[in-house]
Scaffold this motif. Structure first.
Motif, PDB file in Angstrom:
ATOM      1  N   ASP A 193       0.842  -1.212   0.000  1.00 18.38           N
ATOM      2  CA  ASP A 193       0.000   0.000   0.000  1.00 18.38           C
ATOM      3  C   ASP A 193       0.871   1.254   0.000  1.00 18.38           C
ATOM      4  N   HIS A 194       1.934   1.224   0.787  1.00 14.04           N
ATOM      5  CA  HIS A 194       2.819   2.396   0.894  1.00 14.04           C
ATOM      6  C   HIS A 194       3.442   2.728  -0.462  1.00 14.04           C
ATOM      7  N   ALA A 195       3.985   1.720  -1.130  1.00 19.64           N
ATOM      8  CA  ALA A 195       4.663   1.972  -2.423  1.00 19.64           C
ATOM      9  C   ALA A 195       3.652   2.468  -3.459  1.00 19.64           C
ATOM     10  N   ARG A 196       2.464   1.876  -3.431  1.00 17.28           N
ATOM     11  CA  ARG A 196       1.497   2.222  -4.478  1.00 17.28           C
ATOM     12  C   ARG A 196       0.845   3.580  -4.249  1.00 17.28           C
ATOM     13  N   ALA A 197       0.761   3.991  -2.991  1.00 19.10           N
ATOM     14  CA  ALA A 197       0.093   5.264  -2.707  1.00 19.10           C
ATOM     15  C   ALA A 197       1.086   6.417  -2.596  1.00 19.10           C
ATOM     16  N   HIS A 198       2.380   6.126  -2.706  1.00 19.35           N
ATOM     17  CA  HIS A 198       3.413   7.133  -2.494  1.00 19.35           C
ATOM     18  C   HIS A 198       3.243   8.287  -3.493  1.00 19.35           C
ATOM     19  N   LEU A 199       3.121   9.500  -2.967  1.00 17.47           N
ATOM     20  CA  LEU A 199       2.804  10.632  -3.837  1.00 17.47           C
ATOM     21  C   LEU A 199       3.929  10.954  -4.818  1.00 17.47           C
ATOM     22  N   ASP A 200       5.180  10.646  -4.428  1.00 18.60           N
ATOM     23  CA  ASP A 200       6.294  10.919  -5.348  1.00 18.60           C
ATOM     24  C   ASP A 200       6.620   9.724  -6.235  1.00 18.60           C
ATOM     25  N   ASN A 201       5.779   8.707  -6.163  1.00 17.29           N
ATOM     26  CA  ASN A 201       6.020   7.484  -6.948  1.00 17.29           C
ATOM     27  C   ASN A 201       4.912   7.291  -7.981  1.00 17.29           C
ATOM     28  N   ARG A 202       4.376   8.410  -8.453  1.00 20.48           N
ATOM     29  CA  ARG A 202       3.241   8.280  -9.378  1.00 20.48           C
ATOM     30  C   ARG A 202       3.644   7.629 -10.698  1.00 20.48           C
ATOM     31  N   ALA A 203       4.921   7.766 -11.064  1.00 19.96           N
ATOM     32  CA  ALA A 203       5.369   7.105 -12.303  1.00 19.96           C
ATOM     33  C   ALA A 203       5.562   5.602 -12.088  1.00 19.96           C
ATOM     34  N   GLY A 204       5.482   5.169 -10.839  1.00 20.98           N
ATOM     35  CA  GLY A 204       5.567   3.728 -10.550  1.00 20.98           C
ATOM     36  C   GLY A 204       6.965   3.148 -10.701  1.00 20.98           C
ATOM     37  N   LEU A 205       7.992   3.985 -10.514  1.00 21.24           N
ATOM     38  CA  LEU A 205       9.365   3.468 -10.627  1.00 21.24           C
ATOM     39  C   LEU A 205       9.676   2.459  -9.518  1.00 21.24           C
ATOM     40  N   VAL A 206       9.050   2.650  -8.360  1.00 25.17           N
ATOM     41  CA  VAL A 206       9.278   1.726  -7.246  1.00 25.17           C
ATOM     42  C   VAL A 206       8.022   0.881  -7.034  1.00 25.17           C
ATOM     43  N   ARG A 207       8.221  -0.425  -7.034  1.00 30.13           N
ATOM     44  CA  ARG A 207       7.083  -1.344  -6.941  1.00 30.13           C
ATOM     45  C   ARG A 207       7.261  -2.314  -5.775  1.00 30.13           C
ATOM     46  N   PRO A 208       6.157  -2.738  -5.186  1.00 33.47           N
ATOM     47  CA  PRO A 208       6.241  -3.695  -4.077  1.00 33.47           C
ATOM     48  C   PRO A 208       6.342  -5.137  -4.582  1.00 33.47           C
ATOM     49  N   VAL A 209       6.950  -5.976  -3.765  1.00 28.81           N
ATOM     50  CA  VAL A 209       7.176  -7.373  -4.149  1.00 28.81           C
ATOM     51  C   VAL A 209       6.807  -8.288  -2.972  1.00 28.81           C
ATOM     52  N   VAL A 210       6.064  -9.328  -3.237  1.00 27.55           N
ATOM     53  CA  VAL A 210       5.775 -10.349  -2.228  1.00 27.55           C
ATOM     54  C   VAL A 210       7.030 -11.214  -2.079  1.00 27.55           C
ATOM     55  N   THR A 211       7.523 -11.349  -0.820  1.00 24.61           N
ATOM     56  CA  THR A 211       8.880 -11.850  -0.607  1.00 24.61           C
ATOM     57  C   THR A 211       8.989 -12.920   0.485  1.00 24.61           C
ATOM     58  N   PRO A 212       8.522 -14.144   0.203  1.00 18.90           N
ATOM     59  CA  PRO A 212       8.838 -15.224   1.159  1.00 18.90           C
ATOM     60  C   PRO A 212      10.338 -15.494   1.067  1.00 18.90           C
ATOM     61  N   ARG A 213      11.044 -15.444   2.201  1.00 20.90           N
ATOM     62  CA  ARG A 213      12.524 -15.517   2.139  1.00 20.90           C
ATOM     63  C   ARG A 213      12.979 -16.753   1.366  1.00 20.90           C
ATOM     64  N   PHE A 214      12.606 -17.905   1.843  1.00 19.44           N
ATOM     65  CA  PHE A 214      12.754 -19.176   1.132  1.00 19.44           C
ATOM     66  C   PHE A 214      11.939 -20.198   1.910  1.00 19.44           C
ATOM     67  N   ILE A 215      11.740 -21.364   1.330  1.00 20.27           N
ATOM     68  CA  ILE A 215      10.832 -22.318   1.965  1.00 20.27           C
ATOM     69  C   ILE A 215      11.257 -22.643   3.400  1.00 20.27           C
ATOM     70  N   PRO A 216      12.554 -22.891   3.683  1.00 20.01           N
ATOM     71  CA  PRO A 216      12.889 -23.220   5.070  1.00 20.01           C
ATOM     72  C   PRO A 216      12.422 -22.178   6.086  1.00 20.01           C
ATOM     73  N   SER A 217      12.417 -20.899   5.730  1.00 19.60           N
ATOM     74  CA  SER A 217      12.042 -19.843   6.690  1.00 19.60           C
ATOM     75  C   SER A 217      10.544 -19.707   6.898  1.00 19.60           C
ATOM     76  N   CYS A 218       9.746 -20.334   6.051  1.00 20.80           N
ATOM     77  CA  CYS A 218       8.300 -20.058   6.063  1.00 20.80           C
ATOM     78  C   CYS A 218       7.488 -21.316   6.352  1.00 20.80           C
ATOM     79  N   THR A 219       6.381 -21.124   7.064  1.00 14.74           N
ATOM     80  CA  THR A 219       5.446 -22.231   7.255  1.00 14.74           C
ATOM     81  C   THR A 219       4.620 -22.415   5.976  1.00 14.74           C
ATOM     82  N   ASP A 220       4.047 -23.595   5.828  1.00 12.55           N
ATOM     83  CA  ASP A 220       3.197 -23.853   4.658  1.00 12.55           C
ATOM     84  C   ASP A 220       2.044 -22.849   4.607  1.00 12.55           C
TER      85      ASP A 220
END
Ligand code: GUN
Ligand code: FE
Length: 456
Positions: A193-220
């Protein structure tokens, strides 16, 4: 701000893998939005008029003798918070390095003052070395990740940034993990939400990414929810995949299948996914990745230290995988994509010819898997851009003007040309193999000067 300009000079790019093109004395017209409007070659009958008119308007930018324009680099894998440990503790295996060094360092990003200092230094250094697009992991902290977004926006970098999600108490220390699935999802959502609503990011140069570190670090449970969130938000996804013997084996034991199959089962293998490393991918895994259209960040420097093997790059390319290059700061001890491209060539040569002199030449290596420097240049620019579906990486109309000016005559630089022996092909080779930060005179992202001698 970008400004309309007509850049007059010699441009190198690699739109087609394995080939390089030299646009000698060309004109690249960039509009006020920072997008390339036209490319005019030297022999075009309109070239002289275009140049004269731009000069009269005050829009003409002469690159000058001894300088060359390259596309900005696309670094497909960076851990921004690991910059302070660049070049340290590389003697340890991945799982020990993570627990003893990396997680304690990343935990410090609860301190926003520290985070701000590191993130500013990192972005400045990346831009100064010609990296114009960076796909970055932050830490578990939503606040510090928002700060990374803010710094990238303020400095004009093109960046894709994710709050790291990691909630598995078996693999993550008490002092550094998401408190629950819900906490990980809420933090991820807050950064989106922060990246997408950022007033100085209207050109969308910065985008958010869903980031599970890797399978060992995360539960199913978390992996499944993140797959659903990425789909609902239309976000990119980044994670590590089949990186080392330990990691690959851990996933096989826990999931009874490979990283690739597991990620696919959680909805995390998509056209918008970038898998870091993939060193131990099987041909079946590669087929699956190709069918989903996911990309791979090949990190050849990091792989030397943490992967136990060389990524089969040539096989991945032959399967049609979308591959780019990553520094993997700080798994790789350099923030430079020049170093990374060089190592991609060198690593492929080691795999090709083999490394053990005790073996006969005939049985030492895997002949035919080397890549050439033209391919490395493509992967570091157009290849990475294609893996992210971003319109950058080449000098073609419709693409954003993300570029660096290399000054081969810089006195303190590391490129040495001699008119008697150098032609355009050797000049580009020398830039790729011998240039350093001292040769990067100016850097542009979407037409805006973001680093170098004439900052906007
Ligand atoms: N796997 C999980 N986390 C990491 C990390 O920070 N670096 C590398 N190289 N591999 C990882
Ligand atoms: Fe990594």
């Amino acid at each position: 701000m970008a400004r309309a300009a007509l850049y007059a000079g010699t441009f190198f790019h690699a739109p087609i893998r394995g080939e390089v093109a030299c646009l000698e004395d060309a004109l690249v017209e960039v509009n006020a939005d920072g997008i390339i409007a036209a490319v005019t070659l030297a022999d075009d009958p309109n070239a002289a008029t275009l140049k004269r008119e731009a000069d009269r308007r005050g829009d003409l930018v002469r690159i000058g003798a001894g300088a060359y324009v390259l596309p900005g680099f696309v670094d497909l894998h960076i851990h921004a918070p690991q910059y302070p440990q660049l070049g340290t503790a590389l003697h340890l295996p991945l799982e020990v390095w993570l627990q003893q060094h990396t997680f304690p360092l990343e935990a410090r990003y609860a301190d926003l003052a520290f985070a701000g200092r590191v993130y500013e230094a990192l972005i400045d250094d990346l831009l100064a070395q010609g990296t114009t697009t960076a796909l970055m992991f932050a830490t578990v902290h939503a606040d510090a990740t928002r700060l990374l977004v803010d710094h990238a926006v303020a400095k004009g970098m093109r960046a894709l940034i994710g709050k790291v999600a990691m909630d598995n108490p078996d693999q993550c220390p008490d002092f550094y993990r998401d408190a629950s699935v819900d906490a990980a999802l809420a933090g991820t959502r807050a950064v989106i939400d922060h990246a997408r609503a950022h007033l100085d990011n209207r050109a969308g140069l910065v985008r958010p990414v869903v980031t599970p570190r890797f399978i060992p670090s995360c539960t199913d449970a978390l992996l499944g929810e993140l797959g659903a969130m990425a789909k609902a938000c239309g976000c990119h996804i980044q994670t590590h995949c089949s990186e080392s013997d330990w990691e690959h084996g851990y996933v096989q034991t826990r999931m009874s299948r490979s990283d690739t199959e597991s990620l696919d089962g959680f909805g995390l293998l998509t056209r918008h996914t970038i898998l870091a490393h993939g060193t131990l991918l099987t041909t079946t895994d590669m087929d699956r990745i190709a069918s989903r259209g996911a990309g791979v960040a090949h990190c050849p420097l990091s792989n030397v230290y943490f992967s136990n093997a060389v990524f089969p790059l040539k096989a991945a390319l032959a399967k049609g995988l979308r591959v780019g290059l990553g520094t993997d700061i700080a798994g790789g001890p350099s923030a430079s994509m020049f170093d990374t491209a060089r190592m991609a060539v060198a690593a492929s040569r080691l795999l090709d010819e083999g490394v053990d002199p005790a073996k006969d030449q005939a049985s030492r290596g895997t002949p035919g898997v080397r890549i050439d420097w033209q391919t490395a240049f493509h992967l570091a620019t157009a290849g990475g851009a294609a893996a992210l579906d971003l319109p950058v990486g080449t000098f073609e109309p419709g693409r954003a003007f993300d570029a660096m000016v290399i000054d081969t005559a810089a006195k303190a630089g590391t490129v040495r040309l001699f008119d008697e022996v150098d032609d355009s092909v050797s000049i580009l080779q020398k830039i790729l193999f011998t240039a350093s930060r001292t040769n990067v005179r100016q850097v542009f992202v979407q037409g805006r000067a973001v680093a170098g001698t004439a900052r906007a």
